[in-house]
Scaffold this motif. Sequence first.
Motif, PDB file in Angstrom:
ATOM      1  N   ALA A 106      33.144  48.586  42.385  1.00 56.96           N
ATOM      2  CA  ALA A 106      31.971  48.244  42.815  1.00 56.96           C
ATOM      3  C   ALA A 106      30.799  49.233  42.119  1.00 56.96           C
ATOM      4  O   ALA A 106      29.680  49.000  41.607  1.00 56.96           O
ATOM      5  N   HIS A 107      31.238  50.562  41.917  1.00 60.51           N
ATOM      6  CA  HIS A 107      30.475  51.605  41.499  1.00 60.51           C
ATOM      7  C   HIS A 107      30.198  51.339  39.910  1.00 60.51           C
ATOM      8  O   HIS A 107      29.360  51.448  39.087  1.00 60.51           O
ATOM      9  N   LEU A 108      31.337  50.760  39.213  1.00 60.55           N
ATOM     10  CA  LEU A 108      31.412  50.311  37.896  1.00 60.55           C
ATOM     11  C   LEU A 108      30.297  49.315  37.325  1.00 60.55           C
ATOM     12  O   LEU A 108      29.674  49.245  36.556  1.00 60.55           O
ATOM     13  N   ARG A 109      30.408  48.436  38.496  1.00 60.55           N
ATOM     14  CA  ARG A 109      29.450  47.015  38.363  1.00 60.55           C
ATOM     15  C   ARG A 109      28.129  47.637  38.485  1.00 60.55           C
ATOM     16  O   ARG A 109      27.056  47.115  37.770  1.00 60.55           O
ATOM     17  N   ILE A 110      27.608  48.413  39.227  1.00 63.16           N
ATOM     18  CA  ILE A 110      26.447  49.074  39.345  1.00 63.16           C
ATOM     19  C   ILE A 110      26.103  50.088  37.920  1.00 63.16           C
ATOM     20  O   ILE A 110      25.002  49.716  37.452  1.00 63.16           O
ATOM     21  N   LEU A 111      27.025  50.850  37.625  1.00 67.84           N
ATOM     22  CA  LEU A 111      26.968  51.614  36.372  1.00 67.84           C
ATOM     23  C   LEU A 111      26.611  50.692  35.249  1.00 67.84           C
ATOM     24  O   LEU A 111      25.675  50.989  34.311  1.00 67.84           O
ATOM     25  N   ALA A 112      27.250  49.627  35.032  1.00 70.48           N
ATOM     26  CA  ALA A 112      27.398  48.713  33.831  1.00 70.48           C
ATOM     27  C   ALA A 112      26.217  47.540  33.992  1.00 70.48           C
ATOM     28  O   ALA A 112      26.077  46.935  32.931  1.00 70.48           O
ATOM     29  N   ASP A 113      25.972  47.392  35.006  1.00 62.70           N
ATOM     30  CA  ASP A 113      25.248  46.160  35.445  1.00 62.70           C
ATOM     31  C   ASP A 113      25.815  45.046  34.903  1.00 62.70           C
ATOM     32  O   ASP A 113      25.191  44.037  34.162  1.00 62.70           O
ATOM     33  N   ARG A 114      27.096  44.812  35.267  1.00 60.29           N
ATOM     34  CA  ARG A 114      27.878  43.469  34.901  1.00 60.29           C
ATOM     35  C   ARG A 114      29.112  43.373  35.842  1.00 60.29           C
ATOM     36  O   ARG A 114      29.258  44.408  36.125  1.00 60.29           O
ATOM     37  N   HIS A 115      29.594  42.146  35.638  1.00 63.36           N
ATOM     38  CA  HIS A 115      30.801  41.856  36.657  1.00 63.36           C
ATOM     39  C   HIS A 115      32.206  42.378  36.146  1.00 63.36           C
ATOM     40  O   HIS A 115      32.806  42.712  36.660  1.00 63.36           O
ATOM     41  N   ASP A 116      32.239  42.056  34.827  1.00 64.25           N
ATOM     42  CA  ASP A 116      33.562  42.463  34.186  1.00 64.25           C
ATOM     43  C   ASP A 116      33.547  43.926  33.956  1.00 64.25           C
ATOM     44  O   ASP A 116      33.141  44.164  32.671  1.00 64.25           O
ATOM     45  N   VAL A 117      34.291  44.577  34.446  1.00 63.03           N
ATOM     46  CA  VAL A 117      34.541  46.239  34.131  1.00 63.03           C
ATOM     47  C   VAL A 117      35.993  46.662  34.278  1.00 63.03           C
ATOM     48  O   VAL A 117      36.297  47.410  34.519  1.00 63.03           O
ATOM     49  N   CYS A 118      36.811  45.568  33.725  1.00 62.67           N
ATOM     50  CA  CYS A 118      38.060  46.032  33.790  1.00 62.67           C
ATOM     51  C   CYS A 118      38.570  47.019  32.733  1.00 62.67           C
ATOM     52  O   CYS A 118      39.443  47.698  33.139  1.00 62.67           O
ATOM     53  N   HIS A 119      37.983  47.099  31.383  1.00 63.39           N
ATOM     54  CA  HIS A 119      38.478  48.211  30.535  1.00 63.39           C
ATOM     55  C   HIS A 119      38.073  49.449  31.197  1.00 63.39           C
ATOM     56  O   HIS A 119      39.077  50.356  31.000  1.00 63.39           O
ATOM     57  N   PRO A 120      36.901  49.637  31.611  1.00 61.87           N
ATOM     58  CA  PRO A 120      36.551  51.249  32.166  1.00 61.87           C
ATOM     59  C   PRO A 120      37.318  51.410  33.150  1.00 61.87           C
ATOM     60  O   PRO A 120      37.847  52.715  33.603  1.00 61.87           O
ATOM     61  N   LEU A 121      37.638  50.498  34.141  1.00 57.39           N
ATOM     62  CA  LEU A 121      38.495  50.498  35.254  1.00 57.39           C
ATOM     63  C   LEU A 121      39.673  50.986  34.958  1.00 57.39           C
ATOM     64  O   LEU A 121      40.331  51.739  35.414  1.00 57.39           O
ATOM     65  N   SER A 122      40.471  50.377  33.721  1.00 54.29           N
ATOM     66  CA  SER A 122      41.804  50.662  33.340  1.00 54.29           C
ATOM     67  C   SER A 122      41.770  52.272  32.904  1.00 54.29           C
ATOM     68  O   SER A 122      42.895  52.938  33.287  1.00 54.29           O
ATOM     69  N   ALA A 123      40.819  52.750  32.225  1.00 52.53           N
ATOM     70  CA  ALA A 123      40.966  53.961  31.486  1.00 52.53           C
ATOM     71  C   ALA A 123      40.686  55.040  32.868  1.00 52.53           C
ATOM     72  O   ALA A 123      41.112  56.037  32.739  1.00 52.53           O
ATOM     73  N   ALA A 124      39.927  54.567  33.943  1.00 50.57           N
ATOM     74  CA  ALA A 124      39.710  55.523  34.915  1.00 50.57           C
ATOM     75  C   ALA A 124      40.986  55.716  35.884  1.00 50.57           C
ATOM     76  O   ALA A 124      41.275  56.711  36.321  1.00 50.57           O
ATOM     77  N   LEU A 125      41.740  54.506  35.924  1.00 47.19           N
ATOM     78  CA  LEU A 125      43.195  54.548  36.555  1.00 47.19           C
ATOM     79  C   LEU A 125      43.998  55.566  35.626  1.00 47.19           C
ATOM     80  O   LEU A 125      44.922  56.251  36.219  1.00 47.19           O
ATOM     81  N   ALA A 126      43.941  55.303  34.341  1.00 53.36           N
ATOM     82  CA  ALA A 126      44.818  56.245  33.432  1.00 53.36           C
ATOM     83  C   ALA A 126      44.531  57.630  33.705  1.00 53.36           C
ATOM     84  O   ALA A 126      45.174  58.485  33.810  1.00 53.36           O
ATOM     85  N   ILE A 127      43.076  58.157  33.731  1.00 53.98           N
ATOM     86  CA  ILE A 127      42.807  59.391  34.019  1.00 53.98           C
ATOM     87  C   ILE A 127      43.416  59.873  35.156  1.00 53.98           C
ATOM     88  O   ILE A 127      43.926  61.139  35.362  1.00 53.98           O
ATOM     89  N   ALA A 128      43.199  59.058  36.406  1.00 54.94           N
ATOM     90  CA  ALA A 128      43.683  59.835  37.541  1.00 54.94           C
ATOM     91  C   ALA A 128      45.326  60.003  37.631  1.00 54.94           C
ATOM     92  O   ALA A 128      45.660  60.905  38.171  1.00 54.94           O
ATOM     93  N   SER A 129      46.064  59.011  36.820  1.00 52.97           N
ATOM     94  CA  SER A 129      47.419  59.322  36.825  1.00 52.97           C
ATOM     95  C   SER A 129      47.722  60.696  35.775  1.00 52.97           C
ATOM     96  O   SER A 129      48.412  61.317  36.222  1.00 52.97           O
ATOM     97  N   ALA A 130      47.079  60.833  34.812  1.00 52.49           N
ATOM     98  CA  ALA A 130      47.159  61.847  33.759  1.00 52.49           C
ATOM     99  C   ALA A 130      46.881  63.063  34.723  1.00 52.49           C
ATOM    100  O   ALA A 130      47.580  64.340  34.646  1.00 52.49           O
ATOM    101  N   LEU A 131      45.942  63.151  35.496  1.00 52.38           N
ATOM    102  CA  LEU A 131      45.498  64.505  36.175  1.00 52.38           C
ATOM    103  C   LEU A 131      46.629  64.615  37.283  1.00 52.38           C
ATOM    104  O   LEU A 131      46.754  65.773  37.653  1.00 52.38           O
ATOM    105  N   GLY A 132      47.040  63.602  38.171  1.00 53.93           N
ATOM    106  CA  GLY A 132      48.080  63.733  38.940  1.00 53.93           C
ATOM    107  C   GLY A 132      49.415  64.070  38.366  1.00 53.93           C
ATOM    108  O   GLY A 132      49.966  65.171  38.969  1.00 53.93           O
ATOM    109  N   ASP A 133      49.623  63.810  37.369  1.00 47.58           N
ATOM    110  CA  ASP A 133      50.917  64.060  36.290  1.00 47.58           C
ATOM    111  C   ASP A 133      50.599  65.737  36.219  1.00 47.58           C
ATOM    112  O   ASP A 133      51.583  66.346  36.035  1.00 47.58           O
ATOM    113  N   LEU A 134      49.589  66.216  35.880  1.00 51.91           N
ATOM    114  CA  LEU A 134      49.447  67.539  35.933  1.00 51.91           C
ATOM    115  C   LEU A 134      49.289  68.367  37.051  1.00 51.91           C
ATOM    116  O   LEU A 134      49.095  69.696  36.956  1.00 51.91           O
TER     117      LEU A 134
END
Length: 149
Positions: A106-134
Amino acid sequence: MSDHPRCQLPLPLPEEEDLRLVLRIMRRMAAHGLRDAQAALLAIDGFGHGFRRPLVLLRAFVAELAQCSRRRITVAPSCALRMTMDEARLIGVLATASHNPDCARAHLRILADRHDVCHPLSAALAIASALGDLGRPLPRLNRAQCVPD
């Protein structure tokens, strides 16, 4: 609406150190490019020996969001002591991606002003995983912070 600087930076910086660090790195990248040396130094100082993975993933997140966005995302200078609404949404995306992807989307859709935000969402998930691993997972936001206005 007033042009007063405080109105342009309506929110305080996050209290959590890791959220402030990620915000400063993203600000540097937005203003000076994805390969900004100061952003890399911030990541090295903040994340230590494991800095590469979060830095590369933050670059990917910023690039994916910039590429898919139909609107200009407002980012304050890296030294600013307050943040924009767009920056709050960026932090919200990263802090909720792993445990509340609907909120992050929902936040990404507001930021990007578009419905399809799967690529930045995937990157955000990877960041969360990387920081969790650290051992530095981003703090979870409460439900009230997840509701975009």
